[in-house]
Scaffold this motif. Sequence first.
Motif, PDB file in Angstrom:
ATOM      1  N   THR A 128       0.612   7.338   4.615  1.00 42.39           N
ATOM      2  CA  THR A 128       0.245   6.785   5.758  1.00 42.39           C
ATOM      3  C   THR A 128      -0.377   5.135   5.396  1.00 42.39           C
ATOM      4  N   PRO A 129       0.494   4.448   5.478  1.00 41.63           N
ATOM      5  CA  PRO A 129       0.133   2.848   4.769  1.00 41.63           C
ATOM      6  C   PRO A 129      -1.449   2.314   5.951  1.00 41.63           C
ATOM      7  N   ASN A 130      -2.794   2.102   5.155  1.00 39.15           N
ATOM      8  CA  ASN A 130      -3.363   1.626   5.933  1.00 39.15           C
ATOM      9  C   ASN A 130      -3.599   0.328   6.911  1.00 39.15           C
ATOM     10  N   LEU A 131      -3.654   0.265   7.700  1.00 43.14           N
ATOM     11  CA  LEU A 131      -3.854  -1.016   8.799  1.00 43.14           C
ATOM     12  C   LEU A 131      -4.821  -1.595   8.422  1.00 43.14           C
ATOM     13  N   LEU A 132      -5.702  -1.434   8.445  1.00 44.84           N
ATOM     14  CA  LEU A 132      -6.783  -1.698   8.324  1.00 44.84           C
ATOM     15  C   LEU A 132      -7.818  -1.896   6.792  1.00 44.84           C
ATOM     16  N   PRO A 133      -7.766  -2.589   5.737  1.00 42.48           N
ATOM     17  CA  PRO A 133      -8.694  -1.827   4.939  1.00 42.48           C
ATOM     18  C   PRO A 133      -9.951  -1.060   4.526  1.00 42.48           C
ATOM     19  N   HIS A 134      -9.763  -0.418   3.559  1.00 44.44           N
ATOM     20  CA  HIS A 134     -11.656   0.449   3.945  1.00 44.44           C
ATOM     21  C   HIS A 134     -12.767  -0.513   2.827  1.00 44.44           C
ATOM     22  N   LEU A 135     -13.228  -0.657   3.468  1.00 50.26           N
ATOM     23  CA  LEU A 135     -14.719  -1.562   3.307  1.00 50.26           C
ATOM     24  C   LEU A 135     -15.895  -0.509   2.749  1.00 50.26           C
ATOM     25  N   PHE A 194      14.009   7.790   3.261  1.00 48.97           N
ATOM     26  CA  PHE A 194      14.977   9.199   2.950  1.00 48.97           C
ATOM     27  C   PHE A 194      13.637   9.673   2.364  1.00 48.97           C
ATOM     28  N   ALA A 195      12.158   9.428   1.896  1.00 47.63           N
ATOM     29  CA  ALA A 195      11.533  10.014   1.828  1.00 47.63           C
ATOM     30  C   ALA A 195      10.068  10.391   3.329  1.00 47.63           C
ATOM     31  N   LEU A 196      10.981   9.592   3.893  1.00 48.38           N
ATOM     32  CA  LEU A 196      10.003   9.652   5.501  1.00 48.38           C
ATOM     33  C   LEU A 196      10.940  11.017   5.493  1.00 48.38           C
ATOM     34  N   LEU A 197      11.796  10.327   5.612  1.00 44.43           N
ATOM     35  CA  LEU A 197      12.957  11.804   6.503  1.00 44.43           C
ATOM     36  C   LEU A 197      12.343  14.110   5.961  1.00 44.43           C
ATOM     37  N   GLU A 198      11.844  13.421   4.248  1.00 41.39           N
ATOM     38  CA  GLU A 198      11.613  14.551   3.830  1.00 41.39           C
ATOM     39  C   GLU A 198      10.151  14.805   3.642  1.00 41.39           C
ATOM     40  N   LYS A 213      -2.196  -1.881  -0.602  1.00 39.45           N
ATOM     41  CA  LYS A 213      -2.649  -1.552  -0.588  1.00 39.45           C
ATOM     42  C   LYS A 213      -4.609  -1.858  -0.714  1.00 39.45           C
ATOM     43  N   VAL A 214      -4.655  -3.169  -0.896  1.00 37.61           N
ATOM     44  CA  VAL A 214      -6.704  -3.641  -0.747  1.00 37.61           C
ATOM     45  C   VAL A 214      -6.687  -4.523   0.927  1.00 37.61           C
ATOM     46  N   LEU A 215      -5.438  -5.309   1.059  1.00 41.50           N
ATOM     47  CA  LEU A 215      -5.525  -5.782   2.298  1.00 41.50           C
ATOM     48  C   LEU A 215      -5.879  -4.632   4.078  1.00 41.50           C
ATOM     49  N   GLY A 216      -4.369  -3.801   4.023  1.00 41.48           N
ATOM     50  CA  GLY A 216      -4.040  -3.372   5.030  1.00 41.48           C
ATOM     51  C   GLY A 216      -3.090  -3.870   5.716  1.00 41.48           C
ATOM     52  N   ILE A 217      -1.728  -3.042   6.111  1.00 37.31           N
ATOM     53  CA  ILE A 217      -0.900  -3.795   6.969  1.00 37.31           C
ATOM     54  C   ILE A 217      -0.836  -5.013   7.800  1.00 37.31           C
ATOM     55  N   LEU A 218      -1.812  -5.069   8.689  1.00 37.27           N
ATOM     56  CA  LEU A 218      -1.989  -6.177   9.362  1.00 37.27           C
ATOM     57  C   LEU A 218      -2.861  -7.184   8.542  1.00 37.27           C
ATOM     58  N   PRO A 219      -3.904  -7.129   8.255  1.00 37.77           N
ATOM     59  CA  PRO A 219      -4.380  -8.457   7.375  1.00 37.77           C
ATOM     60  C   PRO A 219      -3.448  -8.728   6.405  1.00 37.77           C
ATOM     61  N   ALA A 220      -2.363  -8.393   5.490  1.00 35.97           N
ATOM     62  CA  ALA A 220      -1.005  -9.004   4.860  1.00 35.97           C
ATOM     63  C   ALA A 220      -0.398  -9.528   5.550  1.00 35.97           C
ATOM     64  N   PHE A 221      -0.224  -8.946   6.743  1.00 38.17           N
ATOM     65  CA  PHE A 221       1.176  -9.464   7.419  1.00 38.17           C
ATOM     66  C   PHE A 221       0.888 -11.183   7.772  1.00 38.17           C
ATOM     67  N   VAL A 222      -0.465 -11.317   8.214  1.00 39.20           N
ATOM     68  CA  VAL A 222      -1.649 -12.320   8.681  1.00 39.20           C
ATOM     69  C   VAL A 222      -1.520 -13.145   7.778  1.00 39.20           C
ATOM     70  N   LEU A 270       4.538   2.590   1.344  1.00 35.45           N
ATOM     71  CA  LEU A 270       5.184   3.659   2.592  1.00 35.45           C
ATOM     72  C   LEU A 270       5.949   5.143   0.976  1.00 35.45           C
ATOM     73  N   LEU A 271       5.908   4.598  -0.144  1.00 34.13           N
ATOM     74  CA  LEU A 271       6.727   5.248  -1.237  1.00 34.13           C
ATOM     75  C   LEU A 271       5.292   5.466  -2.427  1.00 34.13           C
ATOM     76  N   PHE A 272       4.507   4.978  -2.549  1.00 36.39           N
ATOM     77  CA  PHE A 272       3.657   4.784  -3.480  1.00 36.39           C
ATOM     78  C   PHE A 272       1.787   5.247  -3.022  1.00 36.39           C
ATOM     79  N   GLY A 273       1.669   4.497  -1.975  1.00 37.20           N
ATOM     80  CA  GLY A 273       0.659   5.028  -1.454  1.00 37.20           C
ATOM     81  C   GLY A 273      -0.749   4.174  -2.336  1.00 37.20           C
ATOM     82  N   ASP A 274      -1.538   4.847  -2.087  1.00 36.37           N
ATOM     83  CA  ASP A 274      -2.840   4.210  -3.039  1.00 36.37           C
ATOM     84  C   ASP A 274      -2.262   3.860  -4.225  1.00 36.37           C
TER      85      ASP A 274
END
Length: 436
Positions: free
Chosen positions: A207-214, A198-202, A48-57, A277-281
């Motif tokens: 929507t996850p952030n790919l990059l952090p919001h600064l 299941f949550a995605l189908l419903e 949530k803090v970093l975003g998907i891509l920075p967290a993966f790196v 994906l389940l809980f977002g921010d």
Amino acid sequence: MSPAAGIQLPLLPEHKPPERRASVSGAVFNVSTSIIGAGIMSIPATLKVLGILPAFVLIVVVAWLSDISAEFLLRFTHSGDTTTYAGVMRETFGRVGSVAVQLCVMITNLGCLIIYLIIIGDVLSGSQHEQSVHLGVLQEWFGIHWWNSRAFALLLILLFVMLPLVLFRRVESLRFSSAISVLLAVAFVGVSSVMAIFALLEGKTKTPNLLPHLDNEASFFNLFTSVPVIVTAFTFHFNVHPIGFELGKSSDMITAVRISLALCAAIYFAIGVFGYLLFGDSIMSDILVNFDRSSGSVSGALLNDVVRLSYTLHLMLVYPVVNFSLRVNIDELVFPKKPLLETDTRRFVSLTIILLVFTYLAAITIPNIWYFFQFMGSTSAVCLGFIFPGAIAERDVHGISTAKDRIIAAIMITLAVVTSSIAISSNICSFIGNKT
């Protein structure tokens, strides 16, 4: 010739049964269990803090550096005359180095063991966060009674689950419980992924952030508070020597470490993505709290209970592995001239019982030590995982470091010191801000 003549006597030692060596698979499970502890619960919050891509790196980089630092420890240990982390630090920096390692292991592991028991107590017997009260699984099922209170539930778990496991004298003996522990962590990720699908189908996923919001300078510096969380999640170096020297071959331990790091990195990233994906921010620093709150929305109460109980059982089985190196380092610090701990039954049992009682009393009296957990990740865990191994390679008392080793060690130490300093400052400011 006849053995009775005495000629064959020098060959008799060869007929002794060889010492049983640990297996690589057992080492993989024990290393993985050392890595996956309470840190997995905070991974989604870092996304949530970093975003998907920075967290993966960040996960990949920390796992890679952890592999290098473990290789440093093994290489310099096998080049010297010691078999422990404190011993290799003593050869490099003298008595001060060995005491520094022992204190860091005590702070890190003791803090983790207390946190594990607090989490287990929260899941089974409930907790109170500020003005909100969360019932535990036992209270939800049977109502509030004296026998499902935190103190009594934890006492039963310590006596009938943890005590038999912590009395093993070889870490290899924990390979089966560690295998179950890793499978439970995988099950935790699996159930979370099913819930996310299941949550995605419903159409209820976030929507996850790919990059952090600064938004401002403070937001930028808050990014560094995620680094200690990931570092703590990959700290297993206190068990490199107990596990590695039961294997016998350094190359086997390096293989086990790399398999474990790859497995744990995949688990961390998966739970981070599915949890977000389940809980977002709205995701909490402890994702189990989110599962407690989501019973009426994304999934049913049964799935939530399965998630929480599976992770609670996982922590019960992590406890003995983390306790193993803690007990050894405390003994080595307090009784440096005594024989090996595993050979002295009275000392072994006494120290084991003292640690169980201390962590139990701390867990039932301390409501929340998450600030301590963050501080620990910025100090003792960073030292054990990166600063000490890098310093050993830089000092190079055995003359085996290459130019590449020195460069990587310098980068490792610099990154650890800079990010930890910023994280400590941010955590202190956040703590003071919350108090005022």
